[in-house]
Design an enzyme around this catalytic site. Structure first.
Site, PDB file in Angstrom:
ATOM      1  N   CYS A  37       0.797  -1.224   0.000  1.00 61.32           N
ATOM      2  CA  CYS A  37       0.000   0.000   0.000  1.00 61.32           C
ATOM      3  C   CYS A  37       0.833   1.281   0.000  1.00 61.32           C
ATOM      4  O   CYS A  37       1.855   1.360   0.669  1.00 61.32           O
ATOM      5  CB  CYS A  37      -0.915   0.014   1.216  1.00 61.32           C
ATOM      6  SG  CYS A  37      -1.953  -1.424   1.394  1.00 61.32           S
TER       7      CYS A  37
ATOM      8  N   ARG B 229       5.105  -0.527  -6.103  1.00 60.00           N
ATOM      9  CA  ARG B 229       5.059  -1.231  -4.826  1.00 60.00           C
ATOM     10  C   ARG B 229       4.105  -2.426  -4.865  1.00 60.00           C
ATOM     11  O   ARG B 229       4.160  -3.297  -4.003  1.00 60.00           O
ATOM     12  CB  ARG B 229       4.614  -0.261  -3.719  1.00 60.00           C
ATOM     13  CG  ARG B 229       5.618   0.835  -3.430  1.00 60.00           C
ATOM     14  CD  ARG B 229       5.002   1.932  -2.583  1.00 60.00           C
ATOM     15  NE  ARG B 229       4.672   1.490  -1.242  1.00 60.00           N
ATOM     16  CZ  ARG B 229       5.464   1.624  -0.184  1.00 60.00           C
ATOM     17  NH1 ARG B 229       6.663   2.163  -0.322  1.00 60.00           N
ATOM     18  NH2 ARG B 229       5.083   1.216   1.008  1.00 60.00           N
TER      19      ARG B 229
ATOM     20  N   TRP C 185      -3.047  -2.788  -1.366  1.00 66.40           N
ATOM     21  CA  TRP C 185      -2.721  -4.195  -1.597  1.00 66.40           C
ATOM     22  C   TRP C 185      -3.538  -4.978  -0.590  1.00 66.40           C
ATOM     23  O   TRP C 185      -3.334  -4.876   0.617  1.00 66.40           O
ATOM     24  CB  TRP C 185      -1.223  -4.417  -1.386  1.00 66.40           C
ATOM     25  CG  TRP C 185      -0.707  -5.746  -1.848  1.00 66.40           C
ATOM     26  CD1 TRP C 185      -0.335  -6.102  -3.110  1.00 66.40           C
ATOM     27  CD2 TRP C 185      -0.462  -6.903  -1.029  1.00 66.40           C
ATOM     28  NE1 TRP C 185       0.109  -7.394  -3.135  1.00 66.40           N
ATOM     29  CE2 TRP C 185       0.052  -7.920  -1.880  1.00 66.40           C
ATOM     30  CE3 TRP C 185      -0.631  -7.185   0.327  1.00 66.40           C
ATOM     31  CZ2 TRP C 185       0.396  -9.179  -1.402  1.00 66.40           C
ATOM     32  CZ3 TRP C 185      -0.289  -8.446   0.792  1.00 66.40           C
ATOM     33  CH2 TRP C 185       0.218  -9.429  -0.062  1.00 66.40           C
TER      34      TRP C 185
ATOM     35  N   ASN D  83      -1.793   2.599   5.797  1.00 66.07           N
ATOM     36  CA  ASN D  83      -0.921   1.449   5.532  1.00 66.07           C
ATOM     37  C   ASN D  83      -0.681   0.731   6.843  1.00 66.07           C
ATOM     38  O   ASN D  83      -0.564   1.378   7.898  1.00 66.07           O
ATOM     39  CB  ASN D  83       0.442   1.890   4.994  1.00 66.07           C
ATOM     40  CG  ASN D  83       0.373   2.421   3.578  1.00 66.07           C
ATOM     41  OD1 ASN D  83      -0.668   2.413   2.948  1.00 66.07           O
ATOM     42  ND2 ASN D  83       1.500   2.896   3.098  1.00 66.07           N
ATOM     43  N   GLY D  84      -0.539  -0.581   6.791  1.00 64.39           N
ATOM     44  CA  GLY D  84      -0.230  -1.335   7.993  1.00 64.39           C
ATOM     45  C   GLY D  84      -1.356  -2.275   8.370  1.00 64.39           C
ATOM     46  O   GLY D  84      -2.269  -2.552   7.578  1.00 64.39           O
TER      47      GLY D  84
ATOM     48  N   GLU E 121      17.865 -18.078  -6.296  1.00 59.23           N
ATOM     49  CA  GLU E 121      17.375 -16.826  -6.857  1.00 59.23           C
ATOM     50  C   GLU E 121      16.768 -17.037  -8.238  1.00 59.23           C
ATOM     51  O   GLU E 121      15.758 -16.427  -8.586  1.00 59.23           O
ATOM     52  CB  GLU E 121      18.516 -15.803  -6.920  1.00 59.23           C
ATOM     53  CG  GLU E 121      18.132 -14.446  -7.493  1.00 59.23           C
ATOM     54  CD  GLU E 121      17.076 -13.710  -6.687  1.00 59.23           C
ATOM     55  OE1 GLU E 121      16.536 -12.711  -7.211  1.00 59.23           O
ATOM     56  OE2 GLU E 121      16.769 -14.125  -5.542  1.00 59.23           O
TER      57      GLU E 121
ATOM     58  N   LYS F 279      12.927 -16.062  -9.122  1.00 57.65           N
ATOM     59  CA  LYS F 279      12.577 -15.141 -10.205  1.00 57.65           C
ATOM     60  C   LYS F 279      11.571 -15.779 -11.163  1.00 57.65           C
ATOM     61  O   LYS F 279      10.625 -15.144 -11.606  1.00 57.65           O
ATOM     62  CB  LYS F 279      13.830 -14.716 -10.977  1.00 57.65           C
ATOM     63  CG  LYS F 279      14.629 -13.645 -10.322  1.00 57.65           C
ATOM     64  CD  LYS F 279      13.884 -12.331 -10.267  1.00 57.65           C
ATOM     65  CE  LYS F 279      14.334 -11.510  -9.084  1.00 57.65           C
ATOM     66  NZ  LYS F 279      13.927 -11.994  -7.769  1.00 57.65           N
TER      67      LYS F 279
ATOM     68  N   GLU G 122       8.172 -15.874  -9.477  1.00 54.94           N
ATOM     69  CA  GLU G 122       7.583 -14.545  -9.334  1.00 54.94           C
ATOM     70  C   GLU G 122       6.990 -14.043 -10.648  1.00 54.94           C
ATOM     71  O   GLU G 122       5.917 -13.431 -10.657  1.00 54.94           O
ATOM     72  CB  GLU G 122       8.652 -13.550  -8.859  1.00 54.94           C
ATOM     73  CG  GLU G 122       9.082 -13.727  -7.418  1.00 54.94           C
ATOM     74  CD  GLU G 122      10.184 -12.755  -7.045  1.00 54.94           C
ATOM     75  OE1 GLU G 122      10.142 -12.215  -5.929  1.00 54.94           O
ATOM     76  OE2 GLU G 122      11.110 -12.542  -7.863  1.00 54.94           O
TER      77      GLU G 122
ATOM     78  N   HIS H  17      17.720 -37.962  -3.242  1.00 53.97           N
ATOM     79  CA  HIS H  17      17.036 -38.121  -1.963  1.00 53.97           C
ATOM     80  C   HIS H  17      15.578 -37.678  -2.044  1.00 53.97           C
ATOM     81  O   HIS H  17      14.970 -37.373  -1.017  1.00 53.97           O
ATOM     82  CB  HIS H  17      17.768 -37.345  -0.867  1.00 53.97           C
ATOM     83  CG  HIS H  17      19.174 -37.822  -0.641  1.00 53.97           C
ATOM     84  ND1 HIS H  17      19.453 -39.061  -0.109  1.00 53.97           N
ATOM     85  CD2 HIS H  17      20.368 -37.244  -0.920  1.00 53.97           C
ATOM     86  CE1 HIS H  17      20.769 -39.221  -0.047  1.00 53.97           C
ATOM     87  NE2 HIS H  17      21.345 -38.136  -0.540  1.00 53.97           N
TER      88      HIS H  17
ATOM     89  N   LYS I 219       6.380  -4.666  -3.842  1.00 57.18           N
ATOM     90  CA  LYS I 219       7.797  -4.319  -3.762  1.00 57.18           C
ATOM     91  C   LYS I 219       8.250  -4.145  -2.322  1.00 57.18           C
ATOM     92  O   LYS I 219       9.311  -4.618  -1.933  1.00 57.18           O
ATOM     93  CB  LYS I 219       8.051  -3.026  -4.541  1.00 57.18           C
ATOM     94  CG  LYS I 219       9.518  -2.651  -4.676  1.00 57.18           C
ATOM     95  CD  LYS I 219      10.255  -3.614  -5.562  1.00 57.18           C
ATOM     96  CE  LYS I 219      11.667  -3.157  -5.874  1.00 57.18           C
ATOM     97  NZ  LYS I 219      12.401  -4.177  -6.638  1.00 57.18           N
TER      98      LYS I 219
END
Length: 595
Positions: free
Chosen positions: A2, A27, A77, A103-104, A479, A483, A486, A502, A590
């Protein structure tokens, strides 16, 4: 997550609000809204699901009174309640006197909601933020003054907030923060509050980040009121971020741009810190206590960067290093003389901040590694190391990952020199190796742009991917898998190559793509052979004879960092082939400011 913008401006506020909301799009969000005072003194609230463009269309269709120079805006968000127009901010109280963006997370929202509903308040949503509106409504009946009412309404809240409250008729705006970032600025354009400097950087050079518990009124006349007392406009820092930083400069998307910026970004990091690494001064200037062990704390991409830094400290310094997932830090026991290296691109990652707070009793120093030197993490840490990547607009990290590695390696090598665990001569050779990285990254990009796109096109029907590596290459496999998940929304996992037999080898059948990151460990060849024998398709990265013939320095203590470029390009090209938005992946943000 947010984003917040509030302003009192000399020109129509909506022009500033829309620009700021566009700057906050990176964001991550699923709805947007504004509350703006009209020339008649009323406040109009307009909200829309989707991108800021949908809100802009509502505003173009507005036929009511002209919009004035006072307003607040928000990108949401979704956490409490789905992404709908009703749930979008700004929210209001029963009377419509106030509008609020937040926000929060209000952790005790359900209990407060029940009490407020029992006393006669009517709620339009299940969003936790609306509770604050009704608390302020009650306090306005008691105090009559917006600043006092907001201060009193915050007292029973538990959780985190950055909020801006707009009062109808008076046009007053009060902002407050607690464990969530909010900055304020007084400029020639007017007064601003925002959750991110990117929102207002076109008009702001100097700003101040609110401290926890602070409540401030934006006034259009004498700068600031703080708890009802007039004050000179405060200054905390300067951060030069301009519209040009958000230009695509001929690139198709921000991810492509930021992949290409990595050599330049690494050069910037080394120019800023490189001369102070080998003599230990980069470390000693931080003023931190000596350490015998290290705890690296992070989330997501930052955790993967921390894994690289962990390998460097263990290999060069022979020190024990613990890698901690921030969201699982509650049970960690921090031993004496431990350096806690907390890594966050934004410096506002809620899980990381909570992990740092949980371990305060250990009384061990915290070194923050962040791209935002004015962030909450930077203010809470005992010392700060910036990764100096510059603004990163794409939600999926690219250049911040590489810069975190280089800056983190630089400061830890300097720390090993300063504590007599590494010689100046050895550190000098390492710095020389680091200075070759920009050219090597650029060369990797040139090769990958030619080789990877056709491979991505061939993999469009693959439902899942496995990434394998050994030793210092393993963080890059992690990574690469992250990626691809995402951006393309395809299943992808990474494993130490030795773990295939295994369990994960059961996933390998004809055509399953297995991305192998080369390292100096010769046993990787045997694992690749196991995959081929079962029909898996190998995409090898990091050796001259590989599928993607990027040349990596396999002996470097930080591993084959050059391999990250083709991994990023693979994820991006596959996502584009699947029709995904590579700059704004679904469900992701973000700056992750909630747990």
């Amino acid at each position: 997550m947010c984003g917040i913008i509030a302003c009192r401006t000399h020109a129509p506020a909506i022009d500033y609000l829309l620009t700021a909301l566009c700057r906050l799009e990176y964001r991550g969000y699923d709805s947007a809204g504004v509350a703006v005072q009209t020339t008649s003194g009323d406040v109009v609230r307009l909200r829309a699901v989707g991108r800021v463009g949908a809100l802009d269309r509502l505003l173009r269709d507005w036929t009511g009174p002209a919009l004035d120079g006072v307003g607040i805006g928000h990108t949401r968000w979704a956490t409490h309640g789905p992404a709908t127009e009703t749930n979008a901010h700004p929210h209001s109280d029963c009377t419509g006197r106030i509008s609020l963006v937040h926000n929060g997370i209000i952790e005790n929202a359900d209990r407060l909601r029940h009490a407020l509903a029992t006393s006669g308040h009517h709620f339009a949503t299940t969003v936790d933020s609306e509770v604050v509106c009704h608390l302020i409504e009650d306090q306005l009946e008691i105090h009559g003054d917006l600043l006092d009412a907001v201060q009193a309404a915050l007292t029973p809240l538990e959780g985190s907030w950055a909020l801006a409250v707009l009062e109808e008729r008076t046009g007053r705006i009060v902002v407050a923060a607690q464990r969530s970032p909010l900055l304020v600025a007084h400029t020639s354009h007017g007064d601003f509050a925002a959750s991110d400097i990117a929102a207002v950087a076109d008009w702001v050079d100097e700003f101040r980040v609110l401290d926890d518990g602070e409540v401030v009124e934006l006034t259009g006349t004498n700068g600031w009121h703080d708890h009802g007392v007039g004050a000179v406009a405060p200054v905390m820092g300067r951060y030069i971020w301009r519209t040009s930083h958000a230009d695509l400069n001929g690139h198709a998307d921000y991810m492509a741009k930021e992949i290409d910026e990595q050599p330049e970004a690494v050069t910037r990091v080394l120019d800023e810190f490189g001369d102070r690494v080998a003599d230990g001064s980069l470390w000693t200037d931080l003023g931190l206590a000596p350490f015998d062990r290290v705890q690296v704390i992070g989330c997501g991409t930052s955790l993967n960067a921390g894994s690289v830094i962990r390998n460097v400290v263990r290999r060069l310094g022979g020190l024990p290093v613990v890698l901690t997932v921030a969201s699982e830090a509650a049970e960690e026991i921090v031993e004496p003389r431990t350096l806690r290296l907390a890594i966050s691109q934004s410096g506002e990652t809620a899980d990381l901040l909570n992990a740092v707070d949980l371990q305060q009793a250990s009384q061990t120093p915290v070194l923050a590694l962040t791209n935002n030197p004015f962030s909450t993490l930077a203010r809470r840490a005992d010392a700060v190391m910036t990764c100096a990547a510059g603004p990163e607009i794409g939600v999926a990290a690219t250049k911040t990952f590489v810069c975190q590695i280089v800056a983190g390696v630089a400061v830890m090598v300097s720390g090993l020199v300063a504590t007599d665990r590494l010689s100046i001569a050895a550190a000098t050779r390492l710095v020389d190796d680091l200075r070759r990285l920009p050219d090597r990254l650029a060369a990797a990009g040139t090769v990958a742009k030619c080789v990877v796109p056709p491979i991505a096109d061939e993999l469009i029907d693959a439902s899942g991917f496995i990434f394998i590596a050994r030793g210092t290459a393993l963080p890059y496999a992690a990574e690469g898998a992250l990626k691809l998940k995402e951006l393309s929304y395809r299943w992808a996992e990474h494993y130490p190559a030795g773990e295939l037999k295994h369990g994960p080898l059961a996933l390998v059948c004809d055509g399953v793509p297995v991305v192998a990151i080369a390292s100096e460990d010769p046993r990787l060849a045997h694992n690749v052979a196991e995959v081929r024998a079962r029909g898996g398709r190998i995409i090898s990265i990091g050796s001259p004879d590989g599928t993607v013939p990027v040349v990596s320095d396999l002996a470097a203590p930080w591993g084959p960092i050059e391999s990250v470029i083709p991994l990023q390009i693979l994820a991006r090209n596959l996502a584009l082939a699947l029709g995904c938005d590579v700059d704004k992946p679904r469900n992701l943000a973000k700056s992750v400011t909630v747990e």
